[in-house]
Structures are given as structure tokens and as C-alpha cells.
Design a protein around this motif. Structure first.
Motif, PDB file in Angstrom:
ATOM      1  N   LEU A 121     -66.080 109.785 -55.221  1.00 60.40           N
ATOM      2  CA  LEU A 121     -67.227 110.576 -54.733  1.00 60.40           C
ATOM      3  C   LEU A 121     -66.767 111.695 -53.810  1.00 60.40           C
ATOM      4  O   LEU A 121     -67.294 112.813 -53.869  1.00 60.40           O
ATOM      5  CB  LEU A 121     -68.237 109.668 -54.037  1.00 60.40           C
ATOM      6  N   ALA A 122     -65.778 111.411 -52.969  1.00 64.29           N
ATOM      7  CA  ALA A 122     -65.245 112.444 -52.063  1.00 64.29           C
ATOM      8  C   ALA A 122     -64.580 113.557 -52.859  1.00 64.29           C
ATOM      9  O   ALA A 122     -64.738 114.743 -52.537  1.00 64.29           O
ATOM     10  CB  ALA A 122     -64.261 111.816 -51.079  1.00 64.29           C
ATOM     11  N   ALA A 123     -63.825 113.199 -53.897  1.00 66.41           N
ATOM     12  CA  ALA A 123     -63.185 114.216 -54.739  1.00 66.41           C
ATOM     13  C   ALA A 123     -64.241 115.073 -55.428  1.00 66.41           C
ATOM     14  O   ALA A 123     -64.118 116.300 -55.496  1.00 66.41           O
ATOM     15  CB  ALA A 123     -62.272 113.554 -55.766  1.00 66.41           C
ATOM     16  N   TRP A 124     -65.291 114.438 -55.931  1.00 69.46           N
ATOM     17  CA  TRP A 124     -66.376 115.189 -56.575  1.00 69.46           C
ATOM     18  C   TRP A 124     -67.020 116.163 -55.586  1.00 69.46           C
ATOM     19  O   TRP A 124     -67.240 117.319 -55.898  1.00 69.46           O
ATOM     20  CB  TRP A 124     -67.419 114.221 -57.135  1.00 69.46           C
ATOM     21  N   LEU A 134     -50.676 116.763 -50.929  1.00 70.30           N
ATOM     22  CA  LEU A 134     -51.768 115.787 -50.981  1.00 70.30           C
ATOM     23  C   LEU A 134     -51.394 114.537 -51.777  1.00 70.30           C
ATOM     24  O   LEU A 134     -51.872 113.442 -51.477  1.00 70.30           O
ATOM     25  CB  LEU A 134     -53.028 116.440 -51.531  1.00 70.30           C
ATOM     26  N   GLY A 135     -50.515 114.690 -52.766  1.00 69.79           N
ATOM     27  CA  GLY A 135     -50.021 113.521 -53.481  1.00 69.79           C
ATOM     28  C   GLY A 135     -49.190 112.624 -52.567  1.00 69.79           C
ATOM     29  O   GLY A 135     -49.272 111.399 -52.627  1.00 69.79           O
ATOM     30  N   VAL A 156     -59.339 108.639 -48.833  1.00 68.21           N
ATOM     31  CA  VAL A 156     -60.604 109.349 -49.060  1.00 68.21           C
ATOM     32  C   VAL A 156     -60.481 110.803 -48.587  1.00 68.21           C
ATOM     33  O   VAL A 156     -60.928 111.725 -49.278  1.00 68.21           O
ATOM     34  CB  VAL A 156     -61.784 108.619 -48.384  1.00 68.21           C
ATOM     35  N   ILE A 157     -59.862 111.025 -47.447  1.00 69.46           N
ATOM     36  CA  ILE A 157     -59.640 112.398 -46.969  1.00 69.46           C
ATOM     37  C   ILE A 157     -58.776 113.163 -47.968  1.00 69.46           C
ATOM     38  O   ILE A 157     -59.066 114.312 -48.314  1.00 69.46           O
ATOM     39  CB  ILE A 157     -59.008 112.397 -45.567  1.00 69.46           C
ATOM     40  N   GLY A 158     -57.727 112.514 -48.458  1.00 69.49           N
ATOM     41  CA  GLY A 158     -56.861 113.155 -49.444  1.00 69.49           C
ATOM     42  C   GLY A 158     -57.582 113.463 -50.734  1.00 69.49           C
ATOM     43  O   GLY A 158     -57.408 114.541 -51.319  1.00 69.49           O
ATOM     44  N   ALA A 159     -58.409 112.547 -51.211  1.00 70.70           N
ATOM     45  CA  ALA A 159     -59.177 112.769 -52.439  1.00 70.70           C
ATOM     46  C   ALA A 159     -60.145 113.935 -52.268  1.00 70.70           C
ATOM     47  O   ALA A 159     -60.301 114.768 -53.165  1.00 70.70           O
ATOM     48  CB  ALA A 159     -59.937 111.502 -52.831  1.00 70.70           C
TER      49      ALA A 159
END
Length: 122
Positions: free
Chosen positions: A107-110, A76-77, A42-45
Motif C-alpha cells: 500500500l505504501a508503494a502504491w 533503496l534496495g 514500509v518507508i523504503g517501499a
């Protein structure tokens, strides 16, 4: 066309991201247990979303493209580990964990994209 420089950039970034994830795993695996992989993802996204949002505001340039390859695809990948999540979620009793992580990660990426773009919504 992908250059050797781009490939090396992704490889070096991926090694750094993987090392960061491994360090977090060594430091916090006992304390956080199975929650650690979803937290990392989630942190990465979120960070990938921020990078994408910032990149959307930037003019196209080879330097910006190389930075995206290094940080986004590479660091990040390598940092995120959806393959480990898939293995942990393969057990039917914990499949909900994988689904929840993907939804929360999306949602985190958004949210990261919104922050990176510097405005309300994409």
C-alpha cells in the motif's frame, strides 16, 4: 546490456542504503525493537514507489536509467531488508508480522507511485 558502470552504481548505492539502515538500527533498535524492520521496509517501499512514479513521467534516457539503478535498485534496495523480516517472521507466532508488513508495504508503494506520478491513481 548492463555495463560495469551500472554494476558499480548499484553496488555503491546498495552500500549507502545498507549503511543508512545499519545506522538506523544502531540508533533506534533499543527504542523500537522488532517494529524497526517493518518501519524501514514500509518507508523504503514508499520511497521506491515515489521513484517509480517519477520515473514513469520522465523520458527514457541513459541518465534516468542510471539514476533508477543507483537510487532504486542500489540505495533503496540496500535500505529495505525483507530478508531480516523473513527471519523475524519465521517464528510461527510472529508470522502475522511479516504478512502485515508486506501488505502495508505494498500500500505504501502504491501511494508512493501515485504521489510520484503527480495524479490520483495509476
Amino acid at each position: 546490456m548492463v555495463s560495469w558502470r551500472d554494476l558499480v552504481s548499484v553496488a555503491v548505492g546498495g552500500a549507502l542504503g545498507t549503511a543508512a539502515r545499519a545506522g538506523l538500527t544502531l540508533a533506534f533498535a533499543d527504542a523500537l525493537g522488532p517494529v524497526l524492520v517493518p518501519i524501514i521496509n514500509v518507508i523504503g517501499a514508499f520511497a521506491i514507489g515515489i521513484l517509480f512514479g517519477i520515473r514513469a513521467r520522465m523520458p527514457r534516457s541513459p541518465r534516468a536509467q542510471r539514476a533508477q539503478l543507483f537510487f532504486g535498485t542500489g540505495v533503496l534496495g540496500g535500505f529495505t531488508t525483507y530478508s531480516a523480516l523473513a527471519v523475524e517472521s519465521a517464528d510461527v507466532s510472529s508470522a502475522w508480522w511479516g504478512v502485515a508488513t508486506v501488505v502495508i508495504g505494498t500500500l505504501a508503494a502504491w501511494a508512493g507511485v501515485v504521489i510520484g506520478r503527480g495524479r490520483r491513481a495509476p
